[in-house]
Design a protein around this motif. Structure first.
Motif, PDB file in Angstrom:
ATOM      1  N   SER A 122       0.806  -1.225   0.000  1.00  0.00           N
ATOM      2  CA  SER A 122       0.000   0.000   0.000  1.00  0.00           C
ATOM      3  C   SER A 122       0.838   1.272   0.000  1.00  0.00           C
ATOM      4  CB  SER A 122      -0.927   0.016   1.222  1.00  0.00           C
ATOM      5  OG  SER A 122      -1.910  -0.976   1.126  1.00  0.00           O
ATOM      6  N   ILE A 123       1.969   1.256   0.679  1.00  0.00           N
ATOM      7  CA  ILE A 123       2.690   2.521   0.886  1.00  0.00           C
ATOM      8  C   ILE A 123       3.944   2.655   0.041  1.00  0.00           C
ATOM      9  CG2 ILE A 123       1.842   2.623   3.249  1.00  0.00           C
ATOM     10  CD1 ILE A 123       4.703   1.943   4.173  1.00  0.00           C
ATOM     11  N   LEU A 124       4.359   1.577  -0.624  1.00  0.00           N
ATOM     12  CA  LEU A 124       5.569   1.653  -1.444  1.00  0.00           C
ATOM     13  C   LEU A 124       5.210   1.702  -2.924  1.00  0.00           C
ATOM     14  CD1 LEU A 124       7.858  -0.963   0.370  1.00  0.00           C
ATOM     15  CD2 LEU A 124       7.874   1.530   0.625  1.00  0.00           C
ATOM     16  N   GLY A 125       6.001   2.419  -3.686  1.00  0.00           N
ATOM     17  CA  GLY A 125       5.784   2.517  -5.126  1.00  0.00           C
ATOM     18  C   GLY A 125       7.096   2.769  -5.844  1.00  0.00           C
ATOM     19  N   GLY A 130       9.835   4.837  -7.529  1.00  0.00           N
ATOM     20  CA  GLY A 130      10.312   6.213  -7.424  1.00  0.00           C
ATOM     21  C   GLY A 130      10.976   6.701  -8.691  1.00  0.00           C
ATOM     22  N   GLU A 131      11.305   7.987  -8.707  1.00  0.00           N
ATOM     23  CA  GLU A 131      11.947   8.566  -9.884  1.00  0.00           C
ATOM     24  C   GLU A 131      13.387   8.108 -10.026  1.00  0.00           C
ATOM     25  OE1 GLU A 131      11.578  12.758  -9.766  1.00  0.00           O
ATOM     26  OE2 GLU A 131       9.385  12.781  -9.687  1.00  0.00           O
ATOM     27  N   HIS A 132      14.071   7.949  -8.917  1.00  0.00           N
ATOM     28  CA  HIS A 132      15.482   7.589  -8.949  1.00  0.00           C
ATOM     29  C   HIS A 132      15.756   6.225  -8.327  1.00  0.00           C
ATOM     30  CE1 HIS A 132      16.168  11.698 -10.220  1.00  0.00           C
ATOM     31  NE2 HIS A 132      15.538  12.140  -9.141  1.00  0.00           N
ATOM     32  N   HIS A 133      14.741   5.595  -7.737  1.00  0.00           N
ATOM     33  CA  HIS A 133      14.919   4.301  -7.110  1.00  0.00           C
ATOM     34  C   HIS A 133      13.797   3.370  -7.565  1.00  0.00           C
ATOM     35  CE1 HIS A 133      16.709   7.341  -4.406  1.00  0.00           C
ATOM     36  NE2 HIS A 133      17.636   6.420  -4.196  1.00  0.00           N
ATOM     37  N   LYS A 134      14.086   2.076  -7.562  1.00  0.00           N
ATOM     38  CA  LYS A 134      13.076   1.108  -7.949  1.00  0.00           C
ATOM     39  C   LYS A 134      11.907   1.114  -6.968  1.00  0.00           C
ATOM     40  CE  LYS A 134      16.131  -2.094 -10.425  1.00  0.00           C
ATOM     41  NZ  LYS A 134      16.628  -3.495 -10.492  1.00  0.00           N
ATOM     42  N   VAL A 135      12.202   1.369  -5.693  1.00  0.00           N
ATOM     43  CA  VAL A 135      11.156   1.399  -4.672  1.00  0.00           C
ATOM     44  C   VAL A 135      11.311   2.663  -3.847  1.00  0.00           C
ATOM     45  CG1 VAL A 135      10.180   0.268  -2.656  1.00  0.00           C
ATOM     46  CG2 VAL A 135      11.060  -1.117  -4.533  1.00  0.00           C
ATOM     47  N   SER A 136      10.217   3.344  -3.595  1.00  0.00           N
ATOM     48  CA  SER A 136      10.265   4.550  -2.770  1.00  0.00           C
ATOM     49  C   SER A 136       9.011   4.609  -1.905  1.00  0.00           C
ATOM     50  CB  SER A 136      10.363   5.816  -3.633  1.00  0.00           C
ATOM     51  OG  SER A 136       9.185   5.986  -4.395  1.00  0.00           O
ATOM     52  N   LYS A 171       5.775   6.261  -0.580  1.00  0.00           N
ATOM     53  CA  LYS A 171       4.807   7.203  -1.137  1.00  0.00           C
ATOM     54  C   LYS A 171       4.294   8.198  -0.095  1.00  0.00           C
ATOM     55  CE  LYS A 171       1.806   4.274  -2.661  1.00  0.00           C
ATOM     56  NZ  LYS A 171       0.605   3.749  -3.367  1.00  0.00           N
ATOM     57  N   LEU A 172       4.616   7.974   1.167  1.00  0.00           N
ATOM     58  CA  LEU A 172       4.099   8.805   2.246  1.00  0.00           C
ATOM     59  C   LEU A 172       5.232   9.520   2.959  1.00  0.00           C
ATOM     60  CD1 LEU A 172       1.659   6.160   3.797  1.00  0.00           C
ATOM     61  CD2 LEU A 172       1.074   7.984   2.198  1.00  0.00           C
ATOM     62  N   PRO A 173       4.948  10.658   3.601  1.00  0.00           N
ATOM     63  CA  PRO A 173       5.977  11.342   4.395  1.00  0.00           C
ATOM     64  C   PRO A 173       6.503  10.438   5.507  1.00  0.00           C
ATOM     65  CG  PRO A 173       4.088  12.779   4.029  1.00  0.00           C
ATOM     66  CD  PRO A 173       3.684  11.416   3.549  1.00  0.00           C
ATOM     67  N   LEU A 174       7.823  10.416   5.661  1.00  0.00           N
ATOM     68  CA  LEU A 174       8.446   9.517   6.624  1.00  0.00           C
ATOM     69  C   LEU A 174       7.984   9.797   8.044  1.00  0.00           C
ATOM     70  CD1 LEU A 174      10.465   7.284   7.313  1.00  0.00           C
ATOM     71  CD2 LEU A 174      12.272   9.028   7.368  1.00  0.00           C
ATOM     72  N   ASN A 175       7.849  11.076   8.413  1.00  0.00           N
ATOM     73  CA  ASN A 175       7.435  11.376   9.787  1.00  0.00           C
ATOM     74  C   ASN A 175       6.027  10.857  10.067  1.00  0.00           C
ATOM     75  OD1 ASN A 175       6.260  13.271   8.082  1.00  0.00           O
ATOM     76  ND2 ASN A 175       6.461  14.960   9.531  1.00  0.00           N
ATOM     77  N   GLY A 176       5.142  10.906   9.074  1.00  0.00           N
ATOM     78  CA  GLY A 176       3.804  10.355   9.253  1.00  0.00           C
ATOM     79  C   GLY A 176       3.829   8.849   9.453  1.00  0.00           C
TER      80      GLY A 176
END
Length: 305
Positions: free
Chosen positions: A139-142, A144-150, A152-157
């Motif tokens: 649900s939260i990973l997708g 990324g522009e520069h990485h295969k996995v990034s 999708k949500l703010p890390l602090n959240g």
């Protein structure tokens, strides 16, 4: 009544869905700490009314000193730390994703029970942990522009959401230990969870009031009391959350297997998908739905071990 605990558990899942949506709106309107102070105060007020009608006295029997200590500790962990993190994650990433992360709570509860109560972790429980984590990851990973996995949500959240799940699981175990110290002869069995939660709310309001004073002062609280819409949301959040939701969640484990109750109550991440779309226009994707379903399946597996 047959399946009473199961029906209560399903009702709790819908109650938590409502309180999650209301809490997201209320946190953004009133602020995290202000909303939580109001919730704890209103929960105590509602509890006093309940005890007056159910037992003829506004104050419930509070059990032994050991029960009080464990329930107050549960309130500090589950309400003050846990709900602060939960409401903060609602502000940052929304209630839908916040509730998805709450599927980690059974993991935290199991680890806490292993440490404090000596309960063993079975192989299927370990598999269930990984299934739940995979569901959240979907649900939260997708890409990324520069990485295969990034992310999708703010890390602090995300970190606040994880903290909330851990505190809820730990707080549940602390509550279980506390309720075990109650003398069932002093009150009806169904009233024990509400009496226990009364103590948790006392710890909650004291903790949140201290945080409010040192962080913002009480001016936002005074302003909130003059906000009719905000107070309506705070009242509804209290009814569905720390009063009905938590009270009945503790009651559910009295009438059915704790694993069945926890699994049914963990349906919130699925139930909340459509309401969050209608209310907050959060996009529904196949990844989000699949991830939520897998996470709930992970919770189900967890209690088969």
């Amino acid at each position: 009544m047959t399946y009473l605990g199961e029906f209560i558990s399903i009702g709790v899942a819908f109650s938590w869905t409502a309180t999650a949506l209301l809490s997201e709106f209320g946190s953004k309107r009133l602020g995290n700490l202000t909303l939580n102070v109001l919730r704890m105060a209103l929960a105590l007020l509602f509890s006093l009314v309940l005890f007056w009608f159910a037992a003829g006295t506004p104050l419930p029997p509070i059990g032994s000193i050991e029960a009080c200590v464990w329930m107050l500790l549960s309130g500090i962990v589950g309400y003050v730390i846990g709900d602060f993190c939960l409401f903060q994650c609602y502000i940052i990433i929304g209630s839908r994703y916040g509730q998805l992360f709450m599927t980690l709570a059974p993991l935290a509860a199991a680890l806490m029970a292993w440490i404090t109560l000596g309960q063993q972790m079975t192989p299927i429980s370990i598999v269930a942990m990984f299934v739940t984590l995979i569901g959240i990851g979907i649900s939260i990973l997708g890409r990324g522009e520069h990485h295969k996995v990034s992310l999708k949500l703010p890390l602090n959240g995300v970190l606040f959401a994880i903290g909330a799940a851990l505190c809820q699981g730990i707080g549940l175990v602390l509550s279980k230990i506390g309720m075990d110290h109650y003398d069932t002869g002093t009150m009806p069995d169904w009233l024990i969870p509400f009496s226990a939660n009364f103590l948790r709310c006392i710890a909650g309001i004291v903790g949140f009031a201290i945080l409010q004073y040192f962080h913002e002062g009480f001016r936002p609280l005074r302003q909130a009391l003059q906000d009719a819409k905000g107070m309506t949301v705070a009242t509804a959040t209290t009814i569905f959350g720390p009063f009905v939701g938590v009270g009945f969640s503790l009651m559910a484990v009295q009438y059915t297997n704790a694993g069945i109750a926890s699994t049914l109550m963990a349906l919130t991440p699925i139930i909340i998908i459509l309401p969050s779309y209608w209310l907050f226009h959060q996009k529904i994707t196949w990844r989000a739905v699949l991830g939520a379903v897998i996470s709930v399946l992970g919770v189900s597996l967890f209690f088969m071990g």
